[in-house]
Design an enzyme around this catalytic site. Sequence first.
Site, PDB file in Angstrom:
ATOM      1  N   GLU A   1       0.855  -1.148   0.116  1.00  0.00           N
ATOM      2  CA  GLU A   1      -0.212   0.012   0.012  1.00  0.00           C
ATOM      3  C   GLU A   1       0.665   1.178  -0.135  1.00  0.00           C
ATOM      4  O   GLU A   1       0.238   2.447  -0.129  1.00  0.00           O
ATOM      5  CB  GLU A   1      -1.034   0.132   1.154  1.00  0.00           C
ATOM      6  CG  GLU A   1      -2.024  -0.991   1.120  1.00  0.00           C
ATOM      7  CD  GLU A   1      -2.972  -0.984   2.432  1.00  0.00           C
ATOM      8  OE1 GLU A   1      -2.355  -0.765   3.242  1.00  0.00           O
ATOM      9  OE2 GLU A   1      -4.112  -1.624   2.151  1.00  0.00           O
TER      10      GLU A   1
ATOM     11  N   GLU B   1       7.650 -21.631   7.836  1.00  0.00           N
ATOM     12  CA  GLU B   1       7.689 -20.624   9.178  1.00  0.00           C
ATOM     13  C   GLU B   1       8.827 -21.352  10.008  1.00  0.00           C
ATOM     14  O   GLU B   1       9.121 -20.596  11.019  1.00  0.00           O
ATOM     15  CB  GLU B   1       6.388 -20.473   9.481  1.00  0.00           C
ATOM     16  CG  GLU B   1       5.803 -21.519  10.522  1.00  0.00           C
ATOM     17  CD  GLU B   1       4.756 -21.239  11.242  1.00  0.00           C
ATOM     18  OE1 GLU B   1       4.774 -21.691  12.443  1.00  0.00           O
ATOM     19  OE2 GLU B   1       3.877 -20.625  10.814  1.00  0.00           O
TER      20      GLU B   1
END
Length: 321
Positions: A102, A133
């Site tokens: 963004e 992960e």
Amino acid sequence: MTSLTDADTATPDGYGELRAQLATLTTEAFRPEFAEIDRLATPEIARIMNGEDGTVPTAVAARLPEISAAIDATAERMARGGRLIYAGAGTAGRLGVLDASECPPTFNTDPADVIGLIAGGPSAMVTAVEGAEDSKELAAADLEALGLTAKDTVVGISASGRTPYAIGAVEHARAKGALTLGLSCNADSALGAAAEHPLEVVVGPELLTGSTRLKAGTAQKLVLNMISTITMIRLGKTYGNLMVDVRASNEKLRARSRRIVSLATGATDEEIETALAATDGEVKNAILTILGQVDGPTAAALLSASDGHLRAALAAAPRTT
């Protein structure tokens, strides 16, 4: 994947040590008062969930001094040409990628200036990548692929504060001399201990046991909003509360660009169109041509000399009387 230890194999499922770790985490705690929540009416569940969410801003507020210090340090690095890099897995990783994505349309940053890394790569945004992960080495490799330098800032994001990928990113970055932030939702976390700036926003146990996409995810989103937004304010990407570096990449943003110039200058529509035409549609430059009474090239030169800070460029503008 992490290897199993003797403690792990002490239980039938082979995950004794990890289960013991999770049992100590606030974010994983069981809420007995919600044990029969599935039997409640939808409006009552919604009321309870809304009440839980309402506690998150208070938890963030408790960490504002630490968050502010981390932001100032981040802005100082970025002012010297450094990048802001988020690293996380699962929900935490997705939030980092979201915040990074963004920045270009909001602040006209280069996509390479703010980067989101998620364990397992871009496909992990929509599909879980098993075991990603659990690897510190994967995080280090991902950072090395970006050409990490000491000017950069790396933000490890993990609700639990124990995710190896996030910890590995911070440890590798710190070893390289980069600034490191560790954003988690548990006190005294391994991620916080690894980072120069631990940001531990303790929101408490979740409505659904261990579902850290809820309050923990909301807290992380709020803090990431602060990190990117305030850093960009410090870098001169705004004028007051106006997004003067907005990139007009669609019709809505083109309309917003004109509104921003209007709000900043009070100019007429004709004056605004003339200013934007003279500055190739750059909002900040257009405002400077109007308020500073300069032409497009002069506005560009003034902004370059002031490192993009519009107020400084206005102060330096050679206004005619």
